[in-house]
Design a protein around this motif. Sequence first.
Motif, PDB file in Angstrom:
ATOM      1  N   ALA A 191       5.447  -2.173   6.538  1.00  0.00           N
ATOM      2  CA  ALA A 191       6.597  -1.927   5.666  1.00  0.00           C
ATOM      3  C   ALA A 191       7.082  -0.499   5.834  1.00  0.00           C
ATOM      4  O   ALA A 191       8.278  -0.227   5.943  1.00  0.00           O
ATOM      5  CB  ALA A 191       6.206  -2.186   4.210  1.00  0.00           C
ATOM      6  N   VAL A 192       6.127   0.414   5.885  1.00  0.00           N
ATOM      7  CA  VAL A 192       6.453   1.820   6.025  1.00  0.00           C
ATOM      8  C   VAL A 192       7.205   2.054   7.339  1.00  0.00           C
ATOM      9  O   VAL A 192       8.208   2.761   7.401  1.00  0.00           O
ATOM     10  CB  VAL A 192       5.138   2.638   5.987  1.00  0.00           C
ATOM     11  N   MET A 193       6.735   1.389   8.405  1.00  0.00           N
ATOM     12  CA  MET A 193       7.363   1.581   9.708  1.00  0.00           C
ATOM     13  C   MET A 193       8.741   0.963   9.787  1.00  0.00           C
ATOM     14  O   MET A 193       9.677   1.550  10.287  1.00  0.00           O
ATOM     15  CB  MET A 193       6.482   0.973  10.808  1.00  0.00           C
ATOM     16  N   ARG A 194       8.857  -0.259   9.278  1.00  0.00           N
ATOM     17  CA  ARG A 194      10.111  -0.998   9.502  1.00  0.00           C
ATOM     18  C   ARG A 194      11.125  -0.868   8.381  1.00  0.00           C
ATOM     19  O   ARG A 194      12.313  -1.082   8.596  1.00  0.00           O
ATOM     20  CB  ARG A 194       9.799  -2.465   9.801  1.00  0.00           C
ATOM     21  N   LEU A 195      10.655  -0.555   7.159  1.00  0.00           N
ATOM     22  CA  LEU A 195      11.597  -0.472   6.044  1.00  0.00           C
ATOM     23  C   LEU A 195      11.793   0.956   5.548  1.00  0.00           C
ATOM     24  O   LEU A 195      12.506   1.204   4.589  1.00  0.00           O
ATOM     25  CB  LEU A 195      11.120  -1.360   4.877  1.00  0.00           C
ATOM     26  N   GLY A 196      11.117   1.897   6.210  1.00  0.00           N
ATOM     27  CA  GLY A 196      11.159   3.294   5.770  1.00  0.00           C
ATOM     28  C   GLY A 196      12.567   3.870   5.686  1.00  0.00           C
ATOM     29  O   GLY A 196      12.839   4.743   4.868  1.00  0.00           O
ATOM     30  N   ARG A 197      13.476   3.373   6.519  1.00  0.00           N
ATOM     31  CA  ARG A 197      14.847   3.878   6.490  1.00  0.00           C
ATOM     32  C   ARG A 197      15.750   3.087   5.551  1.00  0.00           C
ATOM     33  O   ARG A 197      16.918   3.416   5.391  1.00  0.00           O
ATOM     34  CB  ARG A 197      15.448   3.828   7.900  1.00  0.00           C
ATOM     35  N   ILE A 198      15.222   2.002   4.997  1.00  0.00           N
ATOM     36  CA  ILE A 198      16.053   1.179   4.106  1.00  0.00           C
ATOM     37  C   ILE A 198      15.755   1.476   2.638  1.00  0.00           C
ATOM     38  O   ILE A 198      16.664   1.665   1.839  1.00  0.00           O
ATOM     39  CB  ILE A 198      15.831  -0.329   4.385  1.00  0.00           C
ATOM     40  N   ALA A 199      14.459   1.511   2.286  1.00  0.00           N
ATOM     41  CA  ALA A 199      14.096   1.667   0.873  1.00  0.00           C
ATOM     42  C   ALA A 199      13.860   3.128   0.521  1.00  0.00           C
ATOM     43  O   ALA A 199      13.423   3.914   1.359  1.00  0.00           O
ATOM     44  CB  ALA A 199      12.847   0.848   0.580  1.00  0.00           C
ATOM     45  N   ASP A 200      14.146   3.481  -0.750  1.00  0.00           N
ATOM     46  CA  ASP A 200      13.876   4.836  -1.232  1.00  0.00           C
ATOM     47  C   ASP A 200      12.445   4.956  -1.715  1.00  0.00           C
ATOM     48  O   ASP A 200      11.861   6.027  -1.700  1.00  0.00           O
ATOM     49  CB  ASP A 200      14.826   5.171  -2.387  1.00  0.00           C
ATOM     50  N   VAL A 201      11.905   3.833  -2.188  1.00  0.00           N
ATOM     51  CA  VAL A 201      10.552   3.857  -2.727  1.00  0.00           C
ATOM     52  C   VAL A 201       9.916   2.484  -2.503  1.00  0.00           C
ATOM     53  O   VAL A 201      10.621   1.474  -2.385  1.00  0.00           O
ATOM     54  CB  VAL A 201      10.601   4.285  -4.222  1.00  0.00           C
ATOM     55  N   PHE A 202       8.597   2.467  -2.390  1.00  0.00           N
ATOM     56  CA  PHE A 202       7.850   1.228  -2.112  1.00  0.00           C
ATOM     57  C   PHE A 202       6.890   0.927  -3.240  1.00  0.00           C
ATOM     58  O   PHE A 202       6.106   1.796  -3.630  1.00  0.00           O
ATOM     59  CB  PHE A 202       7.037   1.385  -0.811  1.00  0.00           C
ATOM     60  N   LEU A 203       6.937  -0.298  -3.769  1.00  0.00           N
ATOM     61  CA  LEU A 203       5.938  -0.756  -4.733  1.00  0.00           C
ATOM     62  C   LEU A 203       5.035  -1.723  -3.965  1.00  0.00           C
ATOM     63  O   LEU A 203       5.453  -2.828  -3.620  1.00  0.00           O
ATOM     64  CB  LEU A 203       6.606  -1.462  -5.920  1.00  0.00           C
ATOM     65  N   VAL A 204       3.823  -1.260  -3.651  1.00  0.00           N
ATOM     66  CA  VAL A 204       2.930  -2.075  -2.814  1.00  0.00           C
ATOM     67  C   VAL A 204       1.698  -2.487  -3.621  1.00  0.00           C
ATOM     68  O   VAL A 204       1.451  -1.970  -4.704  1.00  0.00           O
ATOM     69  CB  VAL A 204       2.489  -1.315  -1.534  1.00  0.00           C
ATOM     70  N   HIS A 205       0.941  -3.450  -3.099  1.00  0.00           N
ATOM     71  CA  HIS A 205      -0.345  -3.794  -3.704  1.00  0.00           C
ATOM     72  C   HIS A 205      -1.373  -3.994  -2.608  1.00  0.00           C
ATOM     73  O   HIS A 205      -1.035  -4.013  -1.416  1.00  0.00           O
ATOM     74  CB  HIS A 205      -0.219  -5.009  -4.635  1.00  0.00           C
ATOM     75  N   ASN A 206      -2.641  -4.129  -3.007  1.00  0.00           N
ATOM     76  CA  ASN A 206      -3.709  -4.185  -2.005  1.00  0.00           C
ATOM     77  C   ASN A 206      -4.312  -5.579  -1.822  1.00  0.00           C
ATOM     78  O   ASN A 206      -5.428  -5.709  -1.362  1.00  0.00           O
ATOM     79  CB  ASN A 206      -4.796  -3.150  -2.317  1.00  0.00           C
ATOM     80  N   ARG A 207      -3.561  -6.627  -2.198  1.00  0.00           N
ATOM     81  CA  ARG A 207      -3.988  -7.982  -1.826  1.00  0.00           C
ATOM     82  C   ARG A 207      -3.225  -8.331  -0.547  1.00  0.00           C
ATOM     83  O   ARG A 207      -2.002  -8.455  -0.553  1.00  0.00           O
ATOM     84  CB  ARG A 207      -3.645  -8.979  -2.949  1.00  0.00           C
ATOM     85  N   ASP A 208      -3.941  -8.480   0.562  1.00  0.00           N
ATOM     86  CA  ASP A 208      -3.259  -8.697   1.838  1.00  0.00           C
ATOM     87  C   ASP A 208      -2.570 -10.058   1.894  1.00  0.00           C
ATOM     88  O   ASP A 208      -3.085 -11.042   1.373  1.00  0.00           O
ATOM     89  CB  ASP A 208      -4.253  -8.587   2.996  1.00  0.00           C
ATOM     90  N   ILE A 209      -1.419 -10.056   2.549  1.00  0.00           N
ATOM     91  CA  ILE A 209      -0.711 -11.317   2.812  1.00  0.00           C
ATOM     92  C   ILE A 209      -1.145 -11.754   4.212  1.00  0.00           C
ATOM     93  O   ILE A 209      -0.818 -11.085   5.190  1.00  0.00           O
ATOM     94  CB  ILE A 209       0.811 -11.105   2.754  1.00  0.00           C
TER      95      ILE A 209
END
Length: 518
Positions: free
Chosen positions: A362-380
């Motif tokens: 997400a950080v690599m591919r959406l870093g230029r789109i989103a201002d902030v990331f709400l993430v969690h630690n349950r893997d998809i």
Amino acid sequence: MQRDGFVSRRQIHVRGIVQGVGFRPFVYNLAQGLGLNGYVLNSSAGVTIEVEGESGELDRFVSRLSGEAPPLAHIEEVALTRLEPAGYTSFVIRDSLDEPGRLVPVSPDISSCDDCMRDFRDPANRRHGYPFTNCTNCGPRYTITRTIPYDRPLTTMACFAMCDGCLREYEEPRDRRFHAQPNACPECGPSLALVAADHLGEAPVFLQPGASLGAIGEVRRLLREGRIVAIKGLGGFHLVCDPMNDAAVRLLRERKKRSDKPFALMVPDIAGAERFCVVSDPEGKALMSPRRPIVILSRRPDTPLSQALAPGNSTLGVMLPYTPLHYLLFGDSLHAPPEFSALVMTSGNLSEEPIVTANREAVMRLGRIADVFLVHNRDIHTRVDDSVVRVFEDKERVLRRSRGYAPYPVTLHFPVAEILACGAELKNTFCLTKDHHAFLSQHIGDLENYETLVFFEETLARMKELFRIKPQVVAYDLHPLYLSTKLALGMTGVEKIGVQHHHAHIASCMAENGIKDR
Ligand SMILES: [Zn+2]
Ligand SMILES: [Zn+2]
């Protein structure tokens, strides 16, 4: 318990969606209630039961087995063998049994059930406001399953050790969370982290679960300010913004390089959908179904929504929240009126690429789109997009079959060999067959770029593993330039059969409707 009368034993094999849906506790309670002894276990073929007791009670057990099964269970076959009594003295739930080569359907992911929403909204409950609340009747399934049988160590929940409270629920057959593999609470389960786009290089700091309400409050504040937030959900990331804020919607469109394709909306409830769209009864039913698809609805004129949301479209794609986290995005108190009447909720990807699932990705591919990331630690483990349906002549028609539907198979009216059908180029899905089942992949997307091709290959490998299918025959579209065709032609050790595109459309339609004529 020993009763008067003739004692005998039945061995019962149940096939269908019977794992991860509360089937074993149901069987346990049914057997206990009828005073029968024996066992139940999950096997790679489904569920195996042995019951022993008085014949009349055994008959009642068998008829109630299908008649009263839990809501998410889908029984395809009950096979019965009569046996001599074995002298069981109690009814127990045994450990899962792995039988190589046998197949068992995996449940799709299911939206939060009413009971879990009650736990989640109750200030006195230990799961009050906990974004990962679930039970045997709801929650993540396909997206977290690595392989079968469906047991916690084989899911992405393996890294979370259950606390005493959760373990008690997990081990108590009368509890709604008995053997609920993703069972979790604020003490032991997954948690959230909020990461600003300018801190993306750093490892996310996961908050104490009790602090999740604060993090989501901050997300709401940012959304009101017109920011774009990437939120990790059930099957991947969403990009979220305020649909009333024209500048925010235009910015999202510009950053996502999505010139005119409509963005989907999430609304807090049915009344919210009616505010922006005309909602018929069958459309309302589709919106509220536990699969929670995006429903294409006809748009009301003169709404306060940004014109950039779905330019030139008389329809809107609308869905209701399907995880506790989604409910929190609309407001904190969970009782007061929601803070947002709708949120833009579009797949977290760049134009035409597959939806993003992992935090690092997400950080690599959406870093230029989103201002902030709400993430969690349950893997998809498996990426799954939102499904899209439309009601036509009062019936739900599926336009994009993904979350909530996949990987539930289409039942065929005759057994077939193990075949892989690679599908076409645009809106690709592929299909694997075995016995009476056609397992369609979730929506893969337009096979026009490397990322989508990787998604195809990754999903194919996983579904072959999950359903234990080794295709001997590969069907491909006759169009020589399709990536799916090139992929099929590159396979070795299989028979390859080219199929004309429109012939495939008609044949699949016939298979789905059980038509065998020429
Ligand atoms: Zn539930
Ligand atoms: Zn716990």
